[in-house]
Write an enzyme that holds these catalytic residues in place. Structure first.
Site, short mmCIF file in Angstrom:
data_model
loop_
_atom_site.label_atom_id
_atom_site.label_comp_id
_atom_site.label_asym_id
_atom_site.label_seq_id
_atom_site.Cartn_x
_atom_site.Cartn_y
_atom_site.Cartn_z
CE LYS A 20 -3.93 1.73 2.78
NZ LYS A 20 -4.73 1.46 4.01
CB SER B 93 -8.11 0.37 6.16
OG SER B 93 -8.80 1.58 6.20
CB SER C 134 -8.04 3.32 3.31
OG SER C 134 -7.15 2.67 4.19
#
Lengths: 479, 473
Positions: free
Chosen positions: A80, A179, A155
């Site tokens: 990420k 997330s 996210s």
């Protein structure tokens, strides 16, 4: 050769060991697919083609010399884009850090490098990890590979989409309030939020440090366990990290789960949850009973307060954590400003998106004056109460089970103008383990109109092995 | 102004002399080129985390023990949030509600004799960087100082004169130097002082509104700023005006305090517990181990000088107020029986020769002791001793015995030689002898002086005087 992309880590490891294909081959195939598919899915923000191939070559050379390092050597993965990798852009999907390059590696990245894993690139996310659909990314939204009109979750939506679209073998995400788990559920894969402190946060751009964890998104529970074993360790660079007893992960996976007591939470049943999710939930309970586990019920009376508590604490910490982005040393700086104050205001106004601003303003507010006592400190007390209630629940249960989200992936733009209330219900299901620091894993449980629904297991701190055992059995039984 | 009295509280920042910064392993030496002592952690780069330097905690505990503080078993770390270009994270890691040390006191000789001022707390925090205005429109930032460990020592408002404020600071500085936690160099900024001052009518119970003077970097400025602010507030009250809470800055060239900001614009620092760091746990064994490592403190030294060495109280006070001096004295005195001579020589000659804020002497203390032996044993007289000391001061390699020999400084104690010197002085100064006999006793001094001069300053003054007196009676 593209069918090999769906293989698990252990299948790759076997193939690499047998020289069926090399890490360079495998990496090349992933890169090719990324080149073809990423413009549509938008899972990656940065693709590190050259460094990936270089790492793959090194892995192949090690293997040729008989010095392969284990299950992850040569396995391509994604991280990420709020996790620091030396020499690569670290954008956090924000205009603020659009061109910022990290001068150092996050500790988890070092661990994976040591294990020989090959980093393909950096994945999309909601700006600074604040969101539930990867829609607030400065680089455009990440789409759900199962239905591109829908969100991939957030996210860590880019990481989940990358795994689900076969654009990497596994991915690192981060989980503050769900997330990792929620996007994994939306994309029909596995998402682990480890025990707080098990994985070092050094190099994870902080959103809310008392809640942030790096998490793992993978195809199978076994893959998740393999990556977890390589990354869980005490890091002297992170004061909040703890020694993880990795020997507890030894032994066959999955071990027998007969007699394990798995609890459903009474207050969760009373929530407004979609019919499909309700059915999925009871299907999972039935499967567990069949596997010989004992399904019981517990009560967490403060469940409904968990979302507000989470929102207050995370926003307060975010307001402080994101103060460093001021245009002075790096990142976005507005031109043509007359004063220091103006430079701050303009740089931050231009650099941050609405969701981030909203949370920082709310967070700064509730740390100020009387609001601090009324809201922030009240949230700390509620957090303590929730933890006490969970401790109580774990005195009779080995695991808790609850849905990961109230329904399947929503349509992009559906909640665009909605304030946080829109997501409150979903976040509510994920914030229990966030607030308590307990490990949780989301796994696909059933599908409705081809869209997956996830179920979530929460375990005791440092008892990831139990999570893996039960999740692996369950994944098997439900498919 | 006589009708008013001031109440002062001091907040002192001392930079701890740990080798590395408080949350990373960057070095802390003073004077390195700008931005050469920085890393991703002290620059607060995205994703970095602080790791507490245990040494800084230990130093804070030492400072606490030296100032009679209680030590917390569990201390908290908090974030103080504000924006400034020298603060890379947008918050300072500090301690708010639960400091490491609390409820201490310092005793010192102030304006009204022995005074005691209580300490509210001592806490640790990180220093900020430094803005450099290079004369152009731009401002540069040097982050070397950023993340250096500081302690903040907060007194209660129990100081009532600028003289006592100064004495308090001096004592605090001596204590910090004694336990070795800071080099306390005000000119390098490793000791800085904020003054809180309020004024009320004499006899009034309630304290007036206070103002704060920030960042004073010399004892003299502290005293000046207090005096200046005291008279400003007195004049305002006299005119019937109300004091408003303000933050001031002392302008060294004008000698006046200037307003930085008023209460209306006071910042809310939004303190909250630092989630990147755990609480600091301190057990009794830690505290005892640290206490054992603390050397003798000034007040204990002073007491020892009076009790064990029978020094005068005033001398003991001077020696113990300067650690370098006190340490030097202890070493020099350890090699000689003539300990009071060592004290006298150091106080009357050594301090003058050393100059500066702290005593500094390159002569080996053993040699200093040897010199005092020579004087104490009547082998040299006081003027030779002073001469010798001055010579050794500029050339610390000199051996006192050999130098006395080569420069013929040995005292003349031989009665026959002294008699000769006395007789010729008497003979050559008939007028003085006459004056003395007429009752002008001062004339004796001039005869002794002549004889002493003829001896090259080496005559034993006591015996010489005896002989001269005997002859001219």
């Amino acid at each position: 050769m593209s069918d090999i992309l769906k293989r698990s880590i252990s299948e790759h490891a076997t193939a690499l060991a047998k020289k069926e294909y090399s890490s360079v081959d495998l990496t090349g195939v992933f890169l090719e697919r990324i080149e073809r598919e990423n413009s549509e899915i938008n899972a990656y923000i940065t693709v590190a083609r050259e460094s990936a191939l270089a790492s793959a070559r090194e892995s192949d050379e090690r293997r040729a010399c008989g010095e392969a390092r284990g299950a992850l050597d040569g396995i391509p993965y994604a991280a990420k884009d709020n996790i620091a990798v030396r020499g690569l852009r670290l954008s956090c999907a924000s205009r603020m850090l659009e061109n910022y390059v990290s001068p150092y590696d996050a500790s988890v990245i070092s661990s994976l490098r040591d294990a020989g894993a090959v980093l393909l690139g950096k994945t999309n996310l909601d700006e600074f990890a604040m969101g539930t659909g990867t829609e607030s990314s400065h680089f455009g939204r990440a789409k759900n590979p199962l239905d591109t009109d829908r969100v991939s979750g957030g996210s860590s939506g880019g990481s989940a989409a990358a795994v689900a679209a076969d654009l990497c073998s596994f991915a690192l995400g981060s989980d503050t309030g769900g997330s990792v788990r929620q996007p994994a559920a939306f994309c029909g894969i596995i998402g682990l939020r480890p025990t707080y402190s098990a994985l070092s946060r050094m190099g994870l751009v902080g959103f809310a440090p008392s809640l942030d964890t790096i998490g793992i998104i993978s195809r199978t529970v076994g893959d998740c366990a393999t990556v977890f074993r390589a990354t869980a360790k005490r890091d002297p660079l992170d004061s909040t990290s703890a020694h993880f007893p990795t020997e507890s992960l030894n032994g066959a996976l999955p071990a027998d789960i007969r007699g394990k007591r798995i609890a459903l939470i009474r207050e969760v049943m009373e929530l407004d949850i979609s019919e499909g999710q309700r059915i999925a939930h009871s299907r999972a309970a039935d499967a567990l009973r069949e596997l010989g586990a004992e399904v019981i019920e517990v009560s967490v009376p403060s469940l409904r307060a968990s979302y507000a508590t989470y929102y207050a604490i995370s926003s307060a910490e975010a307001s402080s954590n994101l103060a460093r982005f001021d245009g002075v040393r790096y990142g976005m700086r507005a031109d043509d400003t007359e004063s220091l104050e103006e430079m701050y205001v303009k740089s931050r106004s231009l650099g941050f998106g609405d969701e981030v601003k909203r949370r920082m303003m709310f967070g700064a507010l509730i740390l100020s004056g009387d609001y601090k006592k009324d809201i922030y400190e009240n949230a700390l007390r509620t957090r303590a109460r929730i933890n006490a209630e969970l401790a109580e629940a774990f005195s009779v249960a080995d695991l808790l089970m609850l849905p990961t989200s109230s329904g399947y992936a929503y349509r992009a733009g559906e909640f665009k103008d909605g304030l946080f209330d829109a997501h409150a219900k979903d976040d509510l299901l994920c914030t229990l383990s966030s607030l308590s620091g307990l490990p949780s894993i989301s796994l696909p449980c059933s599908t409705v109109r081809k869209l997956p629904l996830g179920i979530q297991l929460i375990g005791r701190a440092f008892e990831e092995k139990t999570l893996f055992d039960v999740a692996a059995h369950l994944q098997c039984a439900l498919n | 102004m006589k009708n008013y009295e001031m109440t002062v509280g001091l907040e002192v920042h001392a930079e701890l002399s740990t080798k590395t910064k408080i949350f990373c392993s960057c070095p802390t030496e003073f004077g390195a080129p700008p931005n050469s002592q920085i890393c991703p952690i002290c620059m607060g780069l995205p994703g970095t985390l602080p790791v507490l330097n245990r040494r800084a905690v230990e130093f804070a505990i030492k400072a606490g023990l030296a100032t009679n503080c209680k030590i917390a078993h569990r201390a908290g770390i908090d974030r103080k949030n504000y924006f400034y270009p020298d603060l890379p994270k947008g918050y300072q890691i500090s301690q708010y509600a639960r400091p490491i040390c609390y409820d201490g006191y310092i005793e010192f000789d102030g304006e009204s004799g022995r005074e005691r001022v209580e300490l509210e707390r001592i806490h640790i925090e990180e220093d900020a960087g430094k803005l450099i205005h290079d004369g152009t429109e731009r401002t540069l930032v040097d982050f070397n100082r950023c993340g250096r460990p500081l302690i903040e020592i907060v007194s209660r408002p129990q100081i009532y004169s600028s003289e006592s404020a100064r004495a308090y600071l001096k004592k605090l500085r001596t204590l910090l130097l004694a336990v070795g936690v800071s080099d306390c160099k005000m000119n390098e900024g490793s000791l800085r002082c904020d003054v809180n001052i309020s004024v009320r009518r004499a006899g009034e119970e309630k304290l007036g509104e206070r103002t704060e003077i920030k960042n004073l970097n010399s004892f003299a400025f502290v005293a000046k700023a207090i005096e200046n602010e005291f008279s400003r507030q007195c004049e305002m009250l006299e005119r019937g005006e109300r004091i408003v809470r303000q933050t001031l800055r002392f302008n060294a060239s004008s000698g006046k305090c200037e307003v930085m900001r008023s209460k209306e614009s006071a910042t809310d620092y939004r303190y909250f517990p630092e989630p990147d760091l755990a609480d600091i746990l301190i057990d009794d064994a830690d505290i005892e181990r640290i206490r054992d490592g603390i050397p003798m403190l000034p007040d204990q030294r002073r007491e020892r000088y009076i009790k064990d060495l029978a020094l005068a109280d005033a001398d003991a006070a001077i020696l113990s107020s300067d650690l370098a001096l006190s340490d030097y004295f202890d070493r020099a005195a350890s090699v000689t029986e003539h300990k009071r001579t060592v004290a006298n020589m150091l106080i009357s000659e050594g301090l003058r020769l050393s100059g500066g804020e702290d005593f500094f002497c390159q002569i080996a203390p053993e040699k200093f002791g040897m010199l005092c032996d020579m004087f104490g044993e009547d082998r040299i007289n006081s003027s030779s001793a002073k001469k010798l000391l001055a010579r050794m001061w500029s050339d610390p390699e000199l051996d006192p015995e050999a130098t006395a020999e080569s420069e013929s400084l040995w005292q003349i104690n031989d009665r026959d030689r002294l008699l000769g010197l006395a007789l010729s002085a008497i003979e050559q100064n008939p007028k003085a002898v006459e004056d003395y006999r007429r009752g002008k006793s001062f004339a004796l001094k001039s005869i002794i002086g002549k004889a002493m001069g003829a001896s090259g300053g080496r005559a034993n003054p006591k015996i010489l005087e005896e002989i001269i007196l005997e002859k001219i009676k």
